[in-house]
Structure formats: C-alpha cells, structure tokens
Write a protein that holds these residues in place. Structure first.
Motif, PDB file in Angstrom:
ATOM      1  N   ALA A 166       9.062  19.599   0.678  1.00 40.82           N
ATOM      2  CA  ALA A 166       7.950  18.357   0.294  1.00 40.82           C
ATOM      3  C   ALA A 166       8.624  17.457  -0.188  1.00 40.82           C
ATOM      4  N   ASN A 188       5.599   4.464   2.793  1.00 38.73           N
ATOM      5  CA  ASN A 188       4.500   3.476   4.002  1.00 38.73           C
ATOM      6  C   ASN A 188       5.406   2.497   4.928  1.00 38.73           C
ATOM      7  N   ASP A 194       2.121   5.094  -1.210  1.00 40.05           N
ATOM      8  CA  ASP A 194       1.810   5.462  -2.150  1.00 40.05           C
ATOM      9  C   ASP A 194       2.699   6.058  -3.231  1.00 40.05           C
ATOM     10  N   ARG A 195       2.264   5.077  -4.320  1.00 43.27           N
ATOM     11  CA  ARG A 195       3.789   5.038  -5.242  1.00 43.27           C
ATOM     12  C   ARG A 195       4.188   6.432  -6.424  1.00 43.27           C
ATOM     13  N   LEU A 196       3.248   7.279  -6.455  1.00 42.58           N
ATOM     14  CA  LEU A 196       2.900   8.794  -7.061  1.00 42.58           C
ATOM     15  C   LEU A 196       4.229   9.343  -5.951  1.00 42.58           C
ATOM     16  N   LEU A 197       3.106   9.425  -5.071  1.00 44.14           N
ATOM     17  CA  LEU A 197       4.452  10.737  -4.682  1.00 44.14           C
ATOM     18  C   LEU A 197       5.957  10.183  -3.704  1.00 44.14           C
ATOM     19  N   TRP A 209       7.080   9.455   3.870  1.00 44.91           N
ATOM     20  CA  TRP A 209       5.758   9.012   3.592  1.00 44.91           C
ATOM     21  C   TRP A 209       5.211   8.254   2.747  1.00 44.91           C
ATOM     22  N   ALA A 219       0.614  -1.401  -0.340  1.00 43.16           N
ATOM     23  CA  ALA A 219       0.108  -0.466  -0.124  1.00 43.16           C
ATOM     24  C   ALA A 219       0.994   1.168   0.235  1.00 43.16           C
ATOM     25  N   TRP A 250      10.484  14.822   2.950  1.00 42.97           N
ATOM     26  CA  TRP A 250       8.987  14.171   3.477  1.00 42.97           C
ATOM     27  C   TRP A 250       7.992  13.684   2.358  1.00 42.97           C
ATOM     28  N   LEU A 251       7.446  13.802   1.303  1.00 39.26           N
ATOM     29  CA  LEU A 251       7.496  12.827   0.761  1.00 39.26           C
ATOM     30  C   LEU A 251       7.743  11.350   0.475  1.00 39.26           C
TER      31      LEU A 251
END
Lengths: 309, 187
Positions: free
Chosen positions: A115, A125, A67-70, A122, A65, A118-119
C-alpha cells in the motif's frame, strides 16, 4: 535464555523506537562510508548527516493535482510499519507486545509496504513516480508468497506463532542452520520491502528516481528513513526467528540481540552495491518457479523433521 | 471500560470509512477507504481476543485492496488529476433499496431475542471458533479448498490465449520457449 520474554509497560516504547533509530543512523552512516569507497573517495560517512540537514531545510516541491493525503500517508507509512514490527521483537528478557500471533502480525505489517510504496508513487500525479509504484508491485507479486512461506518454517519448528517462543525453541541449534533456504528468502523479502539494493528498480535512475521522483524535503527524509528503518526492523526480527534470539556466551541476552541485528543489518546494507538490480519482469519467474518451490520444500522438510523428531 | 470505548470508536471508524468508499472521487481513495474500514474491523476482532483471525483480516484485506486499487486504476486509466469518478451508479433505485436493506438488517439485529451468556469463554477462543465452524466437516472443507484451487488454475489455463504449442512448437520440441515476454529463468 530458557524462559520466554515478559511484556514490559508501554512506557518503554520510546526506548524501542530509540534503539531502532540508532540502528537507522548506523545503517545510513555505513551506507555513506560504502558509497564513498565505491566512488574512490576516502570516506563519505558524514554525507547522510549533511543530507538530513539539507532535506530538513528544503522547501516542499508541489505537483499539479497531487493526491496529497494519500501521498503523505504513503511516504510516512514505511517508518510506522518498521516501528510496529519492532514492538513484537523481544530484546532478551523483555518485549513490548507479547502477542500470541506475533509472526502473523509481522506478516500483516510487511504487506502494508504494498500500500505505502504504491501510494507514494501514485499520489504525486507524476508518470515516473507511478511507473516506480507499479514496478514495486510487480516485485511484490514475486517476493510476497515466498516471504510468507519463509516465515512459516520457524513457526512450524517452534510449534508457536509467539515470537518469544520461536526464539526459545532455538536453544540447541539456531534455525538458520537447518532452514537456510527460509532464512535467505526471508532476507530477500526484507530487502524487498525496504525497496533496497536488488529491489531498487522502483526507485531507478532510468525513471528519474521512480517512487521518489517528486518527493522533497521532509517527505523525502521520512521515506528514506522508513527504508532504513524497515531494513533495521527486518534484521531485528530475523534474530528471534532464525538467529537464536538472545542466545550466546558471556554477553547478556539483550546485548546479543543487538549484536546479531547490527551484524545482519550491516550485511544487508553492504549487499546494496554487490547484487545487481532484479528486473521486475524477469524476477517474476524467479519468484514463482525457483523461490516458491524451494521454500515450500523447506517447509515440508521442517514439518517432517518436527513430526519425526 | 477503555476496551469498550476503543471498540465503539473502531466501529465508528469502520462505518465512516465504509461510507467514504461511496463519497470519494477516485478509485485509489475508494480502495483505501475500504482497506481502512477493514483494518478497523480487524482491530475489533483483535479486541474480541480472536487474535489470529483479527490479524489475518488485516493482512488479507490490505493486500486485496492494494491489488484492487492497482487494477481499477489501470482499467480506468486513472491518475490523481482525474478525480471525478462516481462510485454510485443508478442512484435512483439503488438508494431506496440499500436503505431498505440496511433498515431490515438493523431491525433484525435490534429485535432478535439474543440469548444470554451461558458459561464462560474457553481459553483459546480461536480454536473453539474453528471447531464450531468446521467441526466434523473438516475433511469436506479441506477437499473444497483443493477443488477451488484446481478451479482457479484450470480457469487461468483455459483463459490464456497462448498454449504450450505456441510456446514450444507443434511437436513440443523447441529447446527454448518462444515467449513475447522473456522470463527470468531461461525456460
């Protein structure tokens, strides 16, 4: 170096990127050599080369799960930031992007580190990666304002936000000589946006690599290269801001820019093993109670000298 | 011509990213969609030759969205595996209201008798804009800025549940403050 630099065609952008890439490779090799010396080995200069080969062949690790894009945006973003920063750094008589507000441009780009780092933490996951991301932001709250006010000092002294004019204003005396506090705080900021040395708790071993915990293969390579590129771009931007731009005897201006950037970059790389890690919770007070007042006093001093002189 | 194409392209990006804020299902994606929308607007402002304002829009908005994403994720206890958030609340009433407001504003923009250009833009449009906005009210604006900063500081002081008496004792004579979280400068 009396005249301000002229903008060259965008076709030269790959050359600028190549120069940045050369600095990145040199910094990685130097770090490898220093790592070898610290470990007692004769030299490990070849290690970064082997590491690149290994990461290029490595299979991507996937997490549940994510958030591959970000995640991918964050990991690749640091490299993009560094490339955008060097567009406004004049190389002697030439610059790629002669922006009238170049100093603010670099400031806007260094904020992007908030950005992207942190991304990256994040998106995976993963608890450890996320802790790393928050550690970086805690550092960010402490270093960002001092960094902004450190960039103010040379701009005030030159009465211009155009990077070329800031460099040209240092004919007689380099800004580093009479605004050393701003220079030190700026270097600290560069080290921070590169998540380097004292600011590496975000990637700490105690949290299994922090932001980089789940990064593998090409993604890891991009993130690590981005960190070196930010160090290199930060060192290059310090040259027109504090180190007299292309000014110097014998050599042409463009060569002096490269020499100064390389020396500062080597210093920043060397710093990694010389300065202890700054704990984010402890550094918060240092940033707000020591660095910020110090750099504000520096700005005041510069403003008084500019108005009086 | 190229500048026009880029400007309209950025406009489309800004609107689509703005829509995405209400479509995506996680706070991080919503925050950074909004950041993307603002970056597109900032680049449009750059195209209008308002260089300082444009770069500043990008700087401020990226930083704000980074902070917003962090707080929202912390308060909502969110991670990428929990992407089920819905940004739209009370859609039954909100939807007609927002469509109505949009139509009203769009009608205003389309039907307003826009004046035709007189003269030519000044050399430094940013300085001209600043003079036009602030002009003779510069002193008022500067004062308001200080008052706002003072308000923020007093708000934080009033909201903090620990006072200097908790930190330094009733007679304020404790040599080192008793803080639950040790600071970095040994106060």
């Amino acid at each position: 170096m009396a005249e301000t630099p002229v903008a060259v065609s965008g076709g030269w952008a790959p050359v600028a990127a190549g120069l940045l890439g050369t600095l990145v490779v040199a910094a990685a090799l130097l770090d490898g050599a220093l790592a070898g010396r610290a470990a007692g080995a004769r030299s490990r200069m070849g290690r970064p080369v082997g590491e690149v080969a290994r990461l290029l062949r490595q299979r991507r690790r996937t997490t549940v799960a994510a958030d591959r894009l970000l995640w991918r945006v964050g990991g690749a973003g640091l490299l993009g930031m560094a490339l955008m920063i060097v567009t406004v750094v004049p190389l002697g008589r030439w610059t790629l992007f002669d922006l009238a507000v170049g100093v603010v441009w670099v400031n806007a780009l260094d904020v992007l580190a908030w950005a992207f780092v942190w991304l990256t933490g994040w998106g995976a996951n993963s608890a450890y990666a996320m802790i790393g991301g928050y550690r970086f932001l805690a550092h960010g709250l402490a270093y960002e304002l001092p960094l902004m006010f450190a960039l103010v000092a040379p701009a005030v002294a030159a009465s211009s936000l155009r990077v070329g004019e800031v460099a040209a204003a240092q004919q007689g005396l380099w800004f580093v000589v009479w605004m050393p506090v701003a220079f030190v705080v700026y270097c600290l900021g560069v080290v921070a946006i590169a998540v380097w040395g004292p600011f590496s708790p975000a990637l700490g071993r105690d949290v299994a690599g922090g932001v980089t915990a789940e990064l593998s293969g090409v993604d890891r390579l991009l993130f690590l290269a981005g960190r070196y590129a930010l160090l290199a771009a930060g060192a290059a931007f310090a040259v027109p801001m504090f180190l007299g731009g292309g000014g110097g005897p014998l050599l042409p201006a463009w060569a002096w820019v490269l020499v100064k950037a390389t020396v500062l970059l080597a210093g920043l790389v060397w710093l990694r093993r010389r300065v202890p890690a700054l704990r984010p919770d402890m550094f918060m007070e240092v940033g707000w109670l020591v660095l910020l007042p110090a750099v504000l006093l520096q700005d005041l001093l510069v403003a008084v000298i500019v108005i009086g002189g | 011509m190229l500048a026009h194409l880029v400007f309209w392209g950025l406009a489309v990006v800004a609107v689509l990213a703005g829509v995405a804020v209400f479509v995506v299902n996680s706070m991080a994606r919503a925050s950074y969609s909004l950041a993307l929308s603002f970056i597109a607007v900032g680049l449009q402002v750059l195209l209008l030759q308002q260089l300082y304002v444009g770069v500043l829009v990008i700087l401020m908005m990226v930083m704000e969205m980074a902070i917003m994403a962090v707080y929202m994720n912390m308060f909502m206890g969110m991670n990428p595996a929990m992407m089920s958030m819905n940004m739209v609340h009370g859609a039954r009433h909100a939807l007609p209201v927002s469509v109505g407001v949009f139509l009203l504003l769009a009608a205003g923009a389309l039907f307003a008798p826009w004046p035709s250009r007189r003269g030519s833009p000044p050399a430094d449009v940013t300085a001209a804009l600043g003079t036009e906005l602030m002009g003779p009210k510069m002193l008022t604006m500067a004062t308001v800025g200080v008052v706002m900063a003072a308000t923020i500081v007093s708000g934080v002081v009033l909201a903090a549940h620990r006072t200097r008496y908790d930190r330094l004792g009733d007679d304020l004579r404790r040599p080192r403050a008793a803080d639950p979280q040790p600071g970095g400068v040994s106060r």
